[in-house]
Design an enzyme around this catalytic site. Sequence first.
Site, PDB file in Angstrom:
ATOM      1  N   ALA A  42       0.827  -1.214   0.000  1.00 16.47           N
ATOM      2  CA  ALA A  42       0.000   0.000   0.000  1.00 16.47           C
ATOM      3  C   ALA A  42       0.860   1.263   0.000  1.00 16.47           C
ATOM      4  O   ALA A  42       2.096   1.222   0.058  1.00 16.47           O
ATOM      5  CB  ALA A  42      -0.936  -0.022   1.197  1.00 16.47           C
ATOM      6  N   HIS A  43       0.169   2.402  -0.024  1.00 16.02           N
ATOM      7  CA  HIS A  43       0.855   3.684  -0.157  1.00 16.02           C
ATOM      8  C   HIS A  43       1.779   3.979   1.015  1.00 16.02           C
ATOM      9  O   HIS A  43       1.485   3.700   2.161  1.00 16.02           O
ATOM     10  CB  HIS A  43      -0.136   4.836  -0.361  1.00 16.02           C
ATOM     11  CG  HIS A  43      -1.194   4.948   0.687  1.00 16.02           C
ATOM     12  ND1 HIS A  43      -2.308   5.732   0.508  1.00 16.02           N
ATOM     13  CD2 HIS A  43      -1.334   4.400   1.911  1.00 16.02           C
ATOM     14  CE1 HIS A  43      -3.070   5.672   1.578  1.00 16.02           C
ATOM     15  NE2 HIS A  43      -2.494   4.864   2.436  1.00 16.02           N
TER      16      HIS A  43
END
Length: 342
Positions: free
Chosen positions: A244-245
């Site tokens: 994820a980010h």
Amino acid sequence: MKKTATIGLSLNELASLSGATLRGDGERRVTGFATLVDAGPDDIAFLANPAYLKHLAGTRAAAVLLRPEHVEACPTNALVLDNPYLGYARLSSCFDRFARATEGGVHPTAVISESAVLGEGVSVGPQVVIGDHVRIGARVRIGAGCVIGDDCEIGEDGLLHANVTLYHGVMVGARVIIHSSAVLGGDGFGFAHDGRGWQKIAQIGGVVVGDDVEIGSCTSIDRGALGDTVIGNDVKIDSQVQIAHNVHIGDHSALAGCVGIAGSTRVGRGCLLGGGVGLAGHLEIADRVQVTGMSLVTNSILEPGVYSSGTGAMPNALWRKNAVRFKQLDALARRVSKLEKS
């Protein structure tokens, strides 16, 4: 020097490439790699797991990579080293017909921006799209159907298999291998709820991938919301992994299939995450941490070591009984505490 399996290699050459000591005929040539069971007289095999020692005496291989303690039991030529599996890894590419470098060139169906810069010997396959201001290093191979967005950079000697997608602003280091259908730089999962619905948070960071990284098929690495998602040098990522980010993965770490890492978690150097491991968001994982398969990590791990969660499979009837008892643990602990106080 890398040769193909059709040319063959002498055992002297293989010993030099693998760092092994040869016992036997150094001029004998082999043209393939196989298991102890499947190997023929033109193949080399290896013995790394003692569980397969039972197959050594009957092997038809021209030579076997093995440990010193197994030399006397070997019926054929031997390449002797302390870590046969590492020797196998070093030699495997010599027999990979698909690992040969191809001559550079651009397929006529590729669409390449006039502002893109391609290094010497770059190979671009059919239906590839390369956006504005992209910079691609020397000898990079780009498979059919890849899409490379604006402002991306790819270091020299990289390989993108078919249908890889790099969104805009993705930075990839040298000698990186990305397998089919991997997506780098897609939006991170960022939304704010206003009481009625979801407001999207623009993901304005990027993705930075270090040197000598390998990324498996159908893996997703999201771009940062603010700042970049960072994959360190020599990181190995299996298929169907979700990063994820703003996640940071330290150098030399390895992630097995179906690992999922939530936003802003930082994984240290030299970490090993088994298949199906899940890491919650905003965690810190120390260097040299190993998390065994299917474990769920919800708190930071600040010391090196091996960590596990969950329970192994067992007969359903026993699992149902244990599940009931698990629900009773809190009440049992309270009873024990009360007894201790009295």
